[in-house]
Structure formats: C-alpha cells, structure tokens
Design a protein around this motif. Structure first.
Motif, short mmCIF file in Angstrom:
data_model
loop_
_atom_site.label_atom_id
_atom_site.label_comp_id
_atom_site.label_asym_id
_atom_site.label_seq_id
_atom_site.Cartn_x
_atom_site.Cartn_y
_atom_site.Cartn_z
N LEU A 28 0.83 -1.20 0.00
CA LEU A 28 0.00 0.00 0.00
C LEU A 28 0.86 1.25 0.00
N LEU A 55 -10.58 -2.64 -2.46
CA LEU A 55 -9.44 -2.94 -1.59
C LEU A 55 -9.72 -4.17 -0.73
N LEU A 115 -4.50 -3.93 -6.64
CA LEU A 115 -4.45 -2.66 -5.92
C LEU A 115 -4.42 -1.48 -6.90
#
Length: 413
Positions: A28, A55, A115
């Motif tokens: 992240l 997510l 992501l």
C-alpha cells in the motif's frame, strides 16, 4: 523425520503469514506515486486512496491465495508448468525453490495489479502507478536472479560452470560499452552488411549529410523522393540489408532517392534547437533536392520523429505560401500530440521545467538515455530478457540487424 520436516514447514508458514501482513502494508505504501516516481525518475504526484470495496476484495483474494500456496507447499505438490514464457521450462516445475518463488511472485503480482485497479485518482496518476508497478514487477521476476532461475542453474551444471564465467565476461563487456547487448554486434558493420545500397554524399552542413542513391533502373521518375529519418536514430533503419531496405526498394522502383543522414551531435551543437533542425536541415534538404534534380516539386517521406519534423517544415512552407512538396508519406509519425500514449506518464509541467533548467540553455541528452527510455517501455522483451540470457546463462544473443541499429544511438541537443 517426516514429522520434523512438516513441523519445520508449518513454522515457516507461520513466519510467512506474519510477513504477509507486513507485506500488505508495504504494498500500500509503495503504491504512492511519490515512491514510484522516485524509483523511476518520474514526476511525483499527490497521495492516492483506494476504493474500499475493491481494496477489501483484493485483500481477501490475496489471503486466500496465500493459504492455497502454502497448502501446496506443505503437501509437496509439484508445480504445473507456467504459461509465462519466463518460467515455462520443465526445470522450473521440477525445482521446488524455483517453483515456489514463481508461485509467490505471481501471487504478489496479482495482488499489486488488483491494488492498481482499486486506486482512486485521476487518469494520469493511475497510469503512472500502473506503469511503475509493471516496471517493478518486471525487475523482480524470479527469472532475473540466479538463485531462483532453474534454467540458468541447469545450464551451469551442464557446462560445469562455464556459463557463469561467460555471463560475468558478458556483464563486464556490456559495462564497458555502456549498454546491454541485444545482438551480436561484432557481426555487423555499416557499409559492409548493413547500409549497403550504393550512394554518395551530395551536400552537407553541420547538422546533416544529404545522400543520393545510384539508380537501379534505366530511367527514373522526374520527381525525386526525399526521406527524412528520425534524428534520434541513425538513418540506416531505412537501409538495413538488401532484402529489407526501403531505400533499395524505392531506388529499384525508379525513384531518384535522397536521404537525410543526421550528424550525431557533440558539444559544438549543444545550442541547436528545434527551429534550427527545421530550418537548417529539413527545409534546406528540400530546397537542395529541388536544386540538384531541377524539380519544381518533390515527393517526401518522414519516419518517426523525422516525420514530425517534416510535417513542421511543411507547415512553415505553407505559411510562406510555398508548396515544394507534391506528396508526403508518414511512417509511425506522431503529429497530433493530444494523446502521446504511454510516454505521457513521464510528462507534466514540472518535468518540462526541470528539463528546461537542465538543457534549455544548451546541452545534450545522451543517446543511451533515450534508448534506455524506449527499452523500458517493453522491459521484459528489451531489458530483462537479455539480462537473463547474457549474464545468467552466458549466452551470446543472435545477430539481428534491427537490434544492432537500435543499439547505435545518437545524442540530441
């Protein structure tokens, strides 16, 4: 022994699952544009956020895939052959460490790209993040490391280490020449087996030479043909070998053919600008061909940025009310810059200002910098493929005229 071995794997699994949580946080963080930009010398962007539902879905799938991976590892299942050609050999499936590294890598890649899809940001920021992640994944592939590359290890065994010694020699050679060898460059020489269509220099100034080619037909067309290749590469992309030479083909069809051969600029030309290249090169070449051939109008062909320069020159001529070019052909030429494709990820106003400070008052961009940028647009094919072959396997890449030309880079003011 079996119990101890399984216990060891279970302990390793627990450690790995602990690392999974840490790795998730690191993924992240690394997806922030400022981090990716710093790694690839790209313009920085602001922080990004993720769509919560996407997510959560990515994280859930990631954890499930981790559990599946470790279940296969604990049961010592042999890995199936991968569809990815980097890991497709049987050696990968039969080597437990290599097979596991591929499975873990593909799991990580799947999660990272998930992501990327979950990022909430403007289109340009999303494109930059995607590009950066793809570059990172290409660089971190297990095939790029000898400790994981089962094919390279097998070759080292078969050659009794000779492939490793040859790989080190290849690495030292490429460090000396300043670029990765994509072909056996010793097999080519300009004028001997590339750029062999017969011609002569009929004009030159500090920016270029004008080449005129010897006719291959009893008669030639009255209107001559001028070709303008890119100034960021050598002209002989249009004249590699007789069977793939556009120049030879044009001459064989009866066209009186002229080609601009750009000078590879040094410090003496560092002050030259786009306007100079249009006025002192392209416009000068058009006028010179007209004069030599005694033609009121000529035909022209522009290739790549040579086509962009030719289009600019024609616009200048049109503004002057002149029409010396009767027809114009463009090959892989960008004229409408509203959509510049993947190169857009590198460009914004701040980046332009930085470049203007670096070389706006004179300077040279090294040809190898340009060549490297283009190579990393296809990193697996034009970078890491040769790292593996040249250095890990100790191979000499096969002779290929196009890649020899591609390595023969030029500077740019």
């Amino acid at each position: 022994m079996s119990t101890n071995f399984d216990a060891s794997w279970a302990d390793s699994a627990r450690q790995f699952q602990q690392m999974v949580g840490e790795g998730w946080s690191q993924m992240l963080q690394v997806l922030q544009p400022k981090e990716m930009g710093a790694a690839l010398s790209m313009p920085a962007a602001g922080p990004v956020s993720f769509a919560p539902d996407k997510l959560a879905a990515v994280q859930q799938r990631y954890l499930q895939e981790v559990q599946t991976l470790w279940s296969h590892a604990l049961h010592h299942d042999e890995a199936p052959l991968s569809n990815d050609r980097r890991f497709a050999g049987e050696n990968w499936a039969h080597n437990p460490l290599s097979a596991f590294s591929v499975a873990a890598y593909q799991l990580q890649a799947h999660a990272l790209m998930g992501l990327v899809d979950a990022v909430q940001a403007d289109d340009k920021t999303r494109a930059r993040i995607r590009f950066s992640v793809e570059q990172w994944l290409a660089a971190m592939a297990p095939s790029n490391f000898l400790v994981f590359n089962a094919d390279a290890q097998q070759k080292a065994l078969e050659t009794h280490g000779e492939s490793i010694a040859k790989g080190v020699a290849n690495l030292l050679h490429d460090l000396g020449q300043g670029h990765i060898s994509m072909t056996d460059e010793s097999r080519f020489e300009v004028g001997r087996n590339v750029a062999t269509t017969e011609g002569a220099v009929v004009f030159e100034n500090e920016l270029f030479q004008l080449l005129e080619y010897k006719p291959l037909t009893p008669k030639v067309y009255e209107r001559p043909l001028l070709m303008v290749p890119p100034c960021i590469n050598k002209y002989y992309i249009l004249d590699l070998q007789p069977d793939n030479s556009l120049i030879r083909h044009a001459v064989a069809q009866g066209h009186r053919t002229f080609v601009v051969s750009w000078r590879n600029p040094d410090a003496s030309l560092a002050h030259k600008t786009w306007d100079d290249y249009i006025d002192e090169a392209v416009l000068t070449a058009i006028a010179t061909v007209q004069q030599i051939a005694g033609a009121k109008q000529i035909n022209a062909l522009g290739f790549c940025v040579g086509g962009t320069m030719l289009a600019t020159a024609l616009a200048v001529l049109a503004a002057r009310g002149e029409e010396p070019v009767a027809s114009c052909t463009f090959l892989t030429t960008l004229i409408d810059f509203a959509d510049t494709g993947i190169l857009d990820v590198f460009i914004d106003e701040g980046f332009v200002r930085m470049r203007e400070l670096q070389m706006g008052q004179g300077g040279l961009m090294k040809g190898q910098d340009l060549a490297s940028t283009f190579s990393f647009l296809r990193p697996n094919d034009l970078v890491w493929n040769y790292v593996v072959g040249n250095y890990l396997k100790g191979e000499t890449p096969p002779p290929f005229d196009l890649l020899y030309w591609n390595s023969d880079s030029t500077n740019l003011p």
